[in-house]
Scaffold this active site. Structure first.
Site, PDB file in Angstrom:
ATOM      1  N   ARG A  85     -41.982  82.259 -42.768  1.00 24.86           N
ATOM      2  CA  ARG A  85     -42.596  83.169 -43.733  1.00 24.86           C
ATOM      3  C   ARG A  85     -41.753  83.410 -44.968  1.00 24.86           C
ATOM      4  NH1 ARG A  85     -44.913  84.197 -39.167  1.00 24.86           N
ATOM      5  NH2 ARG A  85     -42.830  83.836 -38.413  1.00 24.86           N
ATOM      6  N   THR A  86     -40.488  83.741 -44.751  1.00 25.35           N
ATOM      7  CA  THR A  86     -39.659  84.126 -45.899  1.00 25.35           C
ATOM      8  C   THR A  86     -39.499  82.926 -46.828  1.00 25.35           C
ATOM      9  OG1 THR A  86     -38.537  85.684 -44.465  1.00 25.35           O
ATOM     10  CG2 THR A  86     -37.475  85.202 -46.550  1.00 25.35           C
ATOM     11  N   LYS A 114     -19.049  67.769 -45.026  1.00 22.08           N
ATOM     12  CA  LYS A 114     -17.829  67.083 -45.485  1.00 22.08           C
ATOM     13  C   LYS A 114     -16.692  68.075 -45.648  1.00 22.08           C
ATOM     14  CE  LYS A 114     -20.596  63.959 -48.350  1.00 22.08           C
ATOM     15  NZ  LYS A 114     -20.795  63.591 -49.762  1.00 22.08           N
ATOM     16  N   ARG A 135     -30.624  82.448 -47.149  1.00 21.28           N
ATOM     17  CA  ARG A 135     -30.623  83.042 -45.815  1.00 21.28           C
ATOM     18  C   ARG A 135     -29.479  82.396 -45.054  1.00 21.28           C
ATOM     19  NH1 ARG A 135     -35.557  83.726 -41.582  1.00 21.28           N
ATOM     20  NH2 ARG A 135     -35.871  85.492 -42.929  1.00 21.28           N
ATOM     21  N   HIS A 169     -32.196  92.452 -44.569  1.00 23.59           N
ATOM     22  CA  HIS A 169     -33.273  91.587 -45.044  1.00 23.59           C
ATOM     23  C   HIS A 169     -34.053  92.417 -46.070  1.00 23.59           C
ATOM     24  CE1 HIS A 169     -36.184  88.536 -45.180  1.00 23.59           C
ATOM     25  NE2 HIS A 169     -36.519  88.398 -43.913  1.00 23.59           N
TER      26      HIS A 169
HETATM   27  C1  NCD Z   1     -37.511  88.327 -39.478  1.00 20.47           C
HETATM   28  C2  NCD Z   1     -36.117  87.827 -39.733  1.00 20.47           C
HETATM   29  O1  NCD Z   1     -35.888  86.653 -39.960  1.00 20.47           O
HETATM   30  O2  NCD Z   1     -35.245  88.678 -39.750  1.00 20.47           O
HETATM   31  N1  NCD Z   1     -38.485  87.412 -39.845  1.00 20.47           N
HETATM   32  C3  NCD Z   1     -38.912  87.422 -41.145  1.00 20.47           C
HETATM   33  O3  NCD Z   1     -38.188  87.129 -42.057  1.00 20.47           O
HETATM   34  N2  NCD Z   1     -40.164  87.819 -41.362  1.00 20.47           N
HETATM   35  C4  NCD Z   1     -37.709  88.918 -38.139  1.00 20.47           C
HETATM   36  C5  NCD Z   1     -37.329  88.142 -36.928  1.00 20.47           C
HETATM   37  O4  NCD Z   1     -36.860  87.007 -37.011  1.00 20.47           O
HETATM   38  O5  NCD Z   1     -37.509  88.692 -35.858  1.00 20.47           O
END
Ligand code: NCD
Length: 354
Positions: A85-86, A114, A135, A169
């Site tokens: 999703r993100t 490397k 991320r 997040h």
């Molecule tokens: C979440 C995350 O990655 O922190 N997912 C997301 O980005 N919607 C929640 C999760 O992984 O449980």
């Protein structure tokens, strides 16, 4: 430890309130690293921009207009932790604004194998792009990236945190608050509501970031429902105390607190962070799932949310209940992320004036 490690360690000793000043430029939000950076004004601006964006994008001339807004920009999506999703919503958000995207989704196909440091990888990405969305499993890597670019290079490249370990997040919190504000539009907004968060609150970065955002609303009450082993950590609880936000810890069963909630925010067990294999599976979480039979205890005006992915914390039979907001919440991710990017690049007036 190299010199940058030492300098960053010094930076990290500063209180959060001071550190977040490093992520502003000319008094405006520049990098999006922690929820604590957001105030009510920014949240309300993003709410308005998001609503405009959604409306404009419905027509072809509207979306063509939008695709010109940032067509001179490029973004790097640097996602070395799993994401559906993100990642997709950020990519779609970029494309909606005309931003061209590049991606690294697996450190094994980058120069990291490397032996390149994150700092050097980051500087490389910042040489080619105008925005870095990242991320990472490390809690401080996004913060370090923003700190490095802002204080040790002259590249004006904002960093957006798309999930930092089990810590934060913030863009999920933005879309969650947007969903809450929109859901409660006819009930006087989010102020005065009781938010129940359930699941793995200890390691769930979404619940943590959402909790920090609650400081921006009036008369909020929070209920954390989780087995003791997964209860919200002390840092967030003391933040709430400092901001006079009452909270309650429920460790017996979700059903005990369901009738009080205006919003129920369910999360999954974050077992990828287990220190010992299968550690989480030894904890009984059966009383913290939302089952169809629980729905009679939930207020008729309440909303059910989940950041996703879900396992069995919310029974799929609940999906057809009008209070289930999670699929809409998921779609809101794309719109709010586009609004945030437009806000960071200070082009949101073009959207608001369209
Ligand atoms: C979440 C995350 O990655 O922190 N997912 C997301 O980005 N919607 C929640 C999760 O992984 O449980």
């Amino acid at each position: 430890m190299n010199i940058l490690d030492e300098e960053f360690a010094e930076f990290q000793k500063l209180p959060t309130e001071e550190r977040i000043g490093c992520f502003e430029k000319n008094g405006r939000l520049f990098d999006m690293i922690r929820s604590q950076q957001l105030n009510r004004e920014i949240i309300d601006d993003i709410y308005r921009i998001t609503n405009h964006l959604r409306r404009i994008s419905k027509s072809k001339p509207g979306s063509v207009f939008m695709q010109n807004i940032l067509c001179h920009k490029r973004a790097m999506l640097w996602f070395t932790q799993p994401s559906s999703r993100t990642f997709l919503s950020f990519e779609s958000a970029c494309h909606m604004l005309g931003i061209k995207t590049s991606e690294i989704r697996d450190a094994r196909v980058s120069s990291e194998v490397k032996g390149e440091s994150y700092d050097d990888s980051l500087r490389t990405f910042s040489s080619y792009t105008d925005l870095i969305i990242m991320r990472h499993k490390g809690e401080n890597i996004a913060e370090r990236a923003a700190w490095l670019l802002n204080t040790r290079t002259n590249r004006q490249v904002p960093v957006i945190n798309g999930g930092s370990g089990s810590d934060q997040h913030p863009t999920q919190a933005i879309l969650d608050v947007y969903t809450l504000q929109r859901s409660f539009e006819k009930q006087g907004g989010l102020d005065g509501k009781t938010i129940l968060m359930c699941g793995d609150l200890k390691r769930g970065r979404t619940a943590r970031s959402l909790s920090y955002l609650m400081k921006n609303f009036e008369d909020i009450k929070i209920i954390y429902a989780a087995p003791q082993a997964f209860q919200m950590k002390e840092d967030v609880c003391s933040f709430l105390e400092r901001h006079n936000i009452p909270y309650l810890l429920e460790t017996e069963a979700l059903e005990n607190v369901l009738p009080e909630a205006d919003a129920i925010y369910v999360t999954r067990i974050q077992d990828e962070h287990d220190a010992i294999a299968d550690e989480s599976s030894r904890i009984d979480t059966s009383r913290f799932r939302l089952r169809p039979l629980d729905m009679s205890k939930v207020k008729s005006t309440a909303v059910i949310m989940h950041p996703f992915p879900r396992r069995d914390e919310i029974d799929v039979a609940i999906d057809s209940d009008p209070r289930a907001m999670y699929w809409r919440q998921e779609r809101n991710g794309m719109w709010t992320r586009a609004a945030l990017i437009a806000y960071i690049f200070d082009v949101h007036d073009e959207i608001l004036n369209y």
